[in-house]
Design a protein around this motif. Structure first.
Motif, PDB file in Angstrom:
ATOM      1  N   PRO A 107       0.823  -1.232   0.000  1.00  0.00           N
ATOM      2  CA  PRO A 107       0.000   0.000   0.000  1.00  0.00           C
ATOM      3  C   PRO A 107       0.849   1.270   0.000  1.00  0.00           C
ATOM      4  CG  PRO A 107      -0.919  -1.587   1.515  1.00  0.00           C
ATOM      5  CD  PRO A 107       0.334  -2.200   0.997  1.00  0.00           C
ATOM      6  N   GLU A 108       0.521   2.167  -0.911  1.00  0.00           N
ATOM      7  CA  GLU A 108       1.389   3.304  -1.191  1.00  0.00           C
ATOM      8  C   GLU A 108       1.431   4.329  -0.064  1.00  0.00           C
ATOM      9  OE1 GLU A 108       0.501   4.993  -4.911  1.00  0.00           O
ATOM     10  OE2 GLU A 108       0.915   3.201  -6.063  1.00  0.00           O
ATOM     11  N   ASN A 109       0.303   4.697   0.459  1.00  0.00           N
ATOM     12  CA  ASN A 109       0.254   5.797   1.416  1.00  0.00           C
ATOM     13  C   ASN A 109       1.061   5.513   2.684  1.00  0.00           C
ATOM     14  OD1 ASN A 109      -1.309   7.222  -0.293  1.00  0.00           O
ATOM     15  ND2 ASN A 109      -3.270   6.796   0.727  1.00  0.00           N
ATOM     16  N   TYR A 110       1.180   4.234   3.023  1.00  0.00           N
ATOM     17  CA  TYR A 110       1.848   3.886   4.273  1.00  0.00           C
ATOM     18  C   TYR A 110       3.058   2.988   4.042  1.00  0.00           C
ATOM     19  CZ  TYR A 110      -2.779   5.435   5.546  1.00  0.00           C
ATOM     20  OH  TYR A 110      -3.939   6.151   5.657  1.00  0.00           O
ATOM     21  N   ASN A 111       3.385   2.756   2.794  1.00  0.00           N
ATOM     22  CA  ASN A 111       4.476   1.827   2.472  1.00  0.00           C
ATOM     23  C   ASN A 111       5.783   2.589   2.265  1.00  0.00           C
ATOM     24  OD1 ASN A 111       6.025  -0.318   1.740  1.00  0.00           O
ATOM     25  ND2 ASN A 111       5.283  -0.344  -0.385  1.00  0.00           N
ATOM     26  N   GLU A 112       6.820   2.248   3.027  1.00  0.00           N
ATOM     27  CA  GLU A 112       8.147   2.880   2.909  1.00  0.00           C
ATOM     28  C   GLU A 112       9.082   2.096   2.002  1.00  0.00           C
ATOM     29  OE1 GLU A 112       9.641   4.517   6.843  1.00  0.00           O
ATOM     30  OE2 GLU A 112       8.291   2.901   7.477  1.00  0.00           O
ATOM     31  N   ALA A 113       8.699   0.933   1.553  1.00  0.00           N
ATOM     32  CA  ALA A 113       9.629   0.003   0.902  1.00  0.00           C
ATOM     33  C   ALA A 113      10.284   0.607  -0.328  1.00  0.00           C
ATOM     34  CB  ALA A 113       8.905  -1.295   0.543  1.00  0.00           C
ATOM     35  N   LYS A 114       9.441   1.185  -1.206  1.00  0.00           N
ATOM     36  CA  LYS A 114      10.050   1.701  -2.438  1.00  0.00           C
ATOM     37  C   LYS A 114      10.917   2.931  -2.157  1.00  0.00           C
ATOM     38  CE  LYS A 114       5.980   4.377  -3.923  1.00  0.00           C
ATOM     39  NZ  LYS A 114       5.017   4.546  -5.037  1.00  0.00           N
ATOM     40  N   PHE A 115      10.599   3.703  -1.127  1.00  0.00           N
ATOM     41  CA  PHE A 115      11.444   4.854  -0.776  1.00  0.00           C
ATOM     42  C   PHE A 115      12.761   4.394  -0.146  1.00  0.00           C
ATOM     43  CE2 PHE A 115       7.104   6.648  -0.634  1.00  0.00           C
ATOM     44  CZ  PHE A 115       7.259   7.587  -1.634  1.00  0.00           C
ATOM     45  N   ILE A 116      12.675   3.323   0.642  1.00  0.00           N
ATOM     46  CA  ILE A 116      13.908   2.751   1.196  1.00  0.00           C
ATOM     47  C   ILE A 116      14.790   2.230   0.066  1.00  0.00           C
ATOM     48  CG2 ILE A 116      14.832   0.870   2.604  1.00  0.00           C
ATOM     49  CD1 ILE A 116      12.377   1.191   4.426  1.00  0.00           C
ATOM     50  N   THR A 117      14.154   1.579  -0.912  1.00  0.00           N
ATOM     51  CA  THR A 117      14.899   1.080  -2.080  1.00  0.00           C
ATOM     52  C   THR A 117      15.627   2.212  -2.781  1.00  0.00           C
ATOM     53  OG1 THR A 117      13.243  -0.646  -2.392  1.00  0.00           O
ATOM     54  CG2 THR A 117      14.699  -0.168  -4.262  1.00  0.00           C
ATOM     55  N   PHE A 118      14.903   3.307  -3.005  1.00  0.00           N
ATOM     56  CA  PHE A 118      15.520   4.444  -3.688  1.00  0.00           C
ATOM     57  C   PHE A 118      16.640   5.062  -2.852  1.00  0.00           C
ATOM     58  CE2 PHE A 118      15.385   8.891  -5.338  1.00  0.00           C
ATOM     59  CZ  PHE A 118      15.767   8.590  -6.638  1.00  0.00           C
ATOM     60  N   GLY A 119      16.438   5.129  -1.535  1.00  0.00           N
ATOM     61  CA  GLY A 119      17.471   5.663  -0.652  1.00  0.00           C
ATOM     62  C   GLY A 119      18.745   4.826  -0.685  1.00  0.00           C
ATOM     63  N   MET A 120      18.576   3.477  -0.708  1.00  0.00           N
ATOM     64  CA  MET A 120      19.739   2.607  -0.778  1.00  0.00           C
ATOM     65  C   MET A 120      20.477   2.769  -2.119  1.00  0.00           C
ATOM     66  SD  MET A 120      20.004   1.176   2.144  1.00  0.00           S
ATOM     67  CE  MET A 120      19.254   2.600   2.915  1.00  0.00           C
ATOM     68  N   LEU A 121      19.709   2.979  -3.186  1.00  0.00           N
ATOM     69  CA  LEU A 121      20.340   3.205  -4.498  1.00  0.00           C
ATOM     70  C   LEU A 121      21.199   4.468  -4.478  1.00  0.00           C
ATOM     71  CD1 LEU A 121      17.533   2.267  -7.069  1.00  0.00           C
ATOM     72  CD2 LEU A 121      19.712   1.101  -6.691  1.00  0.00           C
ATOM     73  N   ILE A 122      20.675   5.527  -3.866  1.00  0.00           N
ATOM     74  CA  ILE A 122      21.460   6.761  -3.744  1.00  0.00           C
ATOM     75  C   ILE A 122      22.745   6.499  -2.964  1.00  0.00           C
ATOM     76  CG2 ILE A 122      21.490   9.085  -2.751  1.00  0.00           C
ATOM     77  CD1 ILE A 122      18.494   9.245  -3.327  1.00  0.00           C
ATOM     78  N   TYR A 123      22.618   5.703  -1.887  1.00  0.00           N
ATOM     79  CA  TYR A 123      23.800   5.373  -1.080  1.00  0.00           C
ATOM     80  C   TYR A 123      24.843   4.643  -1.924  1.00  0.00           C
ATOM     81  CZ  TYR A 123      26.692   2.515   1.991  1.00  0.00           C
ATOM     82  OH  TYR A 123      27.756   1.892   2.577  1.00  0.00           O
ATOM     83  N   PHE A 124      24.403   3.631  -2.672  1.00  0.00           N
ATOM     84  CA  PHE A 124      25.349   2.853  -3.476  1.00  0.00           C
ATOM     85  C   PHE A 124      26.020   3.714  -4.550  1.00  0.00           C
ATOM     86  CE2 PHE A 124      22.837  -0.965  -2.094  1.00  0.00           C
ATOM     87  CZ  PHE A 124      23.885  -1.557  -1.402  1.00  0.00           C
ATOM     88  N   ILE A 125      25.256   4.538  -5.213  1.00  0.00           N
ATOM     89  CA  ILE A 125      25.822   5.387  -6.273  1.00  0.00           C
ATOM     90  C   ILE A 125      26.862   6.337  -5.684  1.00  0.00           C
ATOM     91  CG2 ILE A 125      25.302   7.232  -7.920  1.00  0.00           C
ATOM     92  CD1 ILE A 125      22.568   5.862  -8.351  1.00  0.00           C
TER      93      ILE A 125
END
Length: 858
Positions: free
Chosen positions: A707-725
């Protein structure tokens, strides 16, 4: 036939009569035209024939006693002038020469000096008397020679009248260094002061204190004797006897004096060391008589005869004992050797010594090389014909090249080359501002104020040119980190590279500036501003979450305690950047990496637990759900993950702690930096964080469609990608960056990864809390969960229905109404089961991390 040729040659020699000098041109030994004429004085013959007329007339007689070694010295002067003419040293200006034979006579040498001083381009060749010779243009511009100090002194006093430069290649009398009496005299050899000093040092070190000395009755001999006597007295060396021989070979008493000297040597039986300051022809006659009397001593040779081939080729010369000599410095003789090998091709029309040498070689054509010297000496006691066949000249020189080379004295040849090139460079300096093709371009005295090379100023050093002459050099600037603080320095001095530096052409060393990423640096200020902004964001997010404590968004984030821990980690990460700025200290070097590593690891560990919770809450796979239930133990996992990083950092600080280091590899500055101590430990710390981030990324990626409104998963995914880059980019940049801005690279990467995770984790929730308050309610949250559960249940129902239809082999082409009702009812049941399962899992997971009173809201 051979006997007939010898008889004819001897007949011609015997019939030849002495031809006195008829015209001034007859007096010149060798000449060559040029824009600038250089004079030369060489004792090519041993003596001048005495006049048989009575009363005696002031007449220049013919000279006899051909000296091969001195003849080779004239060739060295000619060769050096030809080298200059064939080079670019005097572009467009040709050097000529007039060489005169002094016949080892002061009178003949002074006659040559008169011709040097005669007015240029005057048919009468007269020396004009003038009160001021500043604008007087003589026949030659400078003089090379003479070899003997006695002759040199006499000639120099005449040349002083016009301050004509005189450069001697062999005169070593110490008195010639007196610039008051000999202002225009120069030389390319050291004075006898240094030679006598070296002799006395040798005698003292050898343990000899009872010696004899033989010298000549001239200025050279007397001055050498006085200097030697003074220095021996200072070293407690005693002189048993001092024997003085007549200076000139024309003196009829020379044989008598040599015999008396030998009787003295034999009488002083305890004297085994004898110092000999004599000319070559003196030594030749002395040693021949020493061999006859079988006298065996140690002879200390002066530079005048120490390397003379005429002495070393005396028959049975080894019987005299041992000879220890001092010689002039040698140079590269390859060019002169080539000149001698091609001497048969050199024109002899205006070179009387060359012609005479050819005739002497012709007269001794059938004599072996070992007897050739004596044959030439015997024949040269008489006069020879003035003409010879050119083919005979070429043949004789071609066959006797090795003989001429053996008689070459390298030290004297090198000194002559130095003298000629010194004049060449002086003329070059004078010709830079005027046309030297005009003989009136400059006067001889102007050369005395010139040098072979200009004086090298402080900040420069001397670099010898290809001519290998120590007086001729180029001035080159001192390179970076080198300096010179005096004129004409042979080499630049090196600065202490650890503390000082110097620019190109420096006269001193400058202290290196100490550099580091200073608080006042513009880049440091920008990075600090970004860190401060991040801290403000952290505080603002903390306030927002505290004020909205009971909302579903905050509760779905794990509750206030988890959010506070993560925000605290972000706060510490932003704070750690301050330890990278300012003057490095041991404390800051150890703190900055440890603080960042532990706080960032704690942050990733908390986010990992959130990812596992989301995956557990919305997973319908029983096997995966059971595995996640066993794995999901938040506090132990967070403590374990963080504890491993703490252990890594502790071992790092114990065994290879970071420390302050002065980087002196840069030429002008000292970089104060933190040396990490162990690259392996540093890499292990960052690698461990990367492993946790990767696990977190995988878990978050699996739950990205919840569920989008309460789901952090995809934002965590994007945050980890920024970290790796950010950190993948950091590795090559960090490895190649150098200097005081190296810490700024790590600060930038820390800020990028910290901002990326902070923004992706909290900004979407803050947006919902502030801008979409209608979705941040309990009913909206349950509705979203129900909608997602219904959608998931439908999918499960369809999957089960399909499976049942396959297993039961039920046809669905024409389904009945009762079948539809059953399928619908089954789907409803599955939805109810899924919703109940979700609520149970969610309540269970939250109950472990939140107070009991918040469970009902979920």
């Amino acid at each position: 036939m051979a006997l007939l040729i010898i008889l004819i040659t001897c007949f011609v020699i015997i019939l030849a009569t002495s031809h006195p000098c008829q015209t001034p041109d007859d007096f010149v030994a060798a000449t060559s035209p040029g824009h600038i004429i250089i004079g030369g004085l060489f004792a090519i013959h041993e003596k001048m024939l005495s006049s048989e007329d009575y009363p005696r007339r002031p007449q220049i007689q013919k000279c006899v006693g051909f000296e091969i070694s001195v003849f080779l010295q004239t060739l060295a002067m000619i060769h050096s002038i030809e080298m200059i003419n064939n080079s670019t040293l005097l572009s467009g200006v040709k050097l000529g020469y007039e060489i005169y034979d002094t016949c080892t006579e002061v009178t003949v040498a002074m006659a040559a000096a008169l011709r040097f001083l005669s007015k240029f381009n005057c048919s009468r060749e007269t020396v004009e008397f003038q009160c001021d010779y500043s604008s007087y243009v003589p026949r030659v511009k400078a003089v090379i020679g003479s070899g003997y100090s006695e002759i040199t002194m006499a000639v120099s006093r005449m040349l002083n009248l016009q301050l004509m430069p005189q450069v001697s290649y062999e005169s070593t009398a110490e008195i010639l260094s007196d610039k008051i009496r000999f202002p225009s005299f120069l030389r390319t050899v050291p004075s006898d002061f240094y030679q006598t000093k070296a002799m006395v040092h040798l005698i003292q070190k050898s343990g000899w204190n009872w010696i004899g000395i033989i010298t000549t009755d001239d200025d050279y001999g007397r001055l050498a004797l006085n200097a030697f006597a003074i220095q021996t007295a200072e070293k407690n060396v005693c002189i048993a006897f001092k024997e003085i021989l007549p200076a000139f070979f024309s003196d009829n008493t020379i044989d008598i004096r040599i015999n008396q000297t030998l009787e003295k040597i034999m009488a002083e039986a305890q004297v085994n060391v004898i110092v000999v300051f004599l000319r070559q022809f003196h030594v030749f006659n002395l040693f021949n008589k020493v061999i006859e009397r079988n006298i065996n001593k140690i002879w200390i040779a002066s530079d005048n005869w120490s390397t003379a081939t005429k002495i070393t080729t005396i028959p049975n010369v080894k019987k005299i004992g041992k000879v220890v000599g001092f010689a002039f410095k040698k140079g590269n003789m390859s060019s002169f050797h080539s000149f001698l090998q091609n001497l048969h091709m050199f024109p002899s029309d205006n070179n009387k010594p060359l012609h005479e040498c050819a005739m002497l070689l012709s007269a001794c054509a059938y004599v072996k090389d070992s007897d050739l010297s004596q044959c030439i000496f015997n024949h040269s006691q008489r006069t020879l014909p003035h003409k010879a066949n050119k083919e005979i000249i070429k043949k004789n020189f071609f066959l006797r090249n090795d003989f001429l080379w053996d008689y070459t004295e390298p030290g004297l040849i090198h000194s002559i080359q130095l003298a000629v090139f010194a004049l060449g460079y002086a003329i070059r300096d004078l010709c830079q501002a005027q046309d030297c093709q005009n003989p009136n371009a400059f006067q001889p005295w102007e050369q005395i104020q010139s040098k072979c090379s200009l004086e090298c100023s402080p900040g420069q050093m001397k670099k010898t040119t290809r001519s290998q002459h120590i007086c001729c050099y180029e001035c080159v600037n001192c390179p970076e980190n080198h300096y010179s603080n005096q004129t004409d320095m042979d080499h630049c001095l090196l600065c202490n590279n650890e503390t000082h530096w110097a620019p190109v052409r420096s006269t001193t060393c400058f202290e290196k500036e100490v550099e580091y990423l200073n608080w006042n640096d513009s880049l440091a200020i920008l990075l600090l501003a970004l860190s401060l902004l991040g801290i403000i964001f952290v505080l603002a997010i903390g306030i927002i979450f505290t004020r909205n404590l009971n909302t579903p968004v905050v509760k779905s984030s794990g509750g206030l305690m988890v959010c506070y821990v993560i925000l605290l980690c972000h706060f510490l990460n932003f704070t750690s950047t301050g330890f990278f700025i300012g003057e490095p200290q041991d404390f800051t070097c150890k703190t900055r990496q440890t603080l960042f590593g532990v706080s960032f690891t704690l942050c990733i560990s908390c986010i990992l637990m959130k990812s596992l919770k989301i995956l557990l809450a919305f997973s319908f796979d029983p096997k995966l759900q059971n595995f996640l239930k066993c794995l999901y133990k938040p506090i132990p996992i967070i403590f374990t993950c963080t504890g491993i990083q703490v252990a890594i950092c502790t071992l790092w600080l114990i065994f290879a702690a970071p420390a302050v280091e002065e980087n002196i590899s840069l030429p002008r500055v000292i970089i104060l930096e933190c040396e990490e101590g162990s690259i392996l430990a540093f890499g292990t710390m960052l690698g461990y964080i990367a492993i946790l981030a990767f696990i977190c990324f995988i878990c978050a990626f699996k739950g990205r469609k919840l569920p989008e409104n309460y789901n952090e998963a995809k934002f965590i995914t994007f945050g980890m990608l920024i970290y790796f880059i950010a950190w993948i980019t950091f590795i090559p940049i960090y490895a190649t960056t150098f200097g005081k801005y190296l810490p700024a690279v790590e600060i930038i990467v820390i800020l990028i990864s910290n901002y990326g995770i902070l923004c992706c984790t909290f900004f979407p929730k803050c947006y919902v809390i502030i801008c979409k308050q209608e979705t941040n309610t309990k009913s909206a949250f349950l509705k979203t969960i129900y909608s997602y559960s219904s959608h998931s249940a439908d999918g499960l129902a369809m999957s089960h229905a399909s499976l049942d239809s396959i297993n039961s082999n039920i046809t669905v082409a024409n389904p009945s109404s009762s079948g539809k009702s059953a399928t619908w009812q089954k789907g409803k049941d599955l939805q109810a089961q899924a919703f109940a399962h979700l609520c149970r899992v969610n309540a269970t997971s939250i109950s472990k991390t939140l107070p009991r009173k918040r469970i009902s809201s979920i």
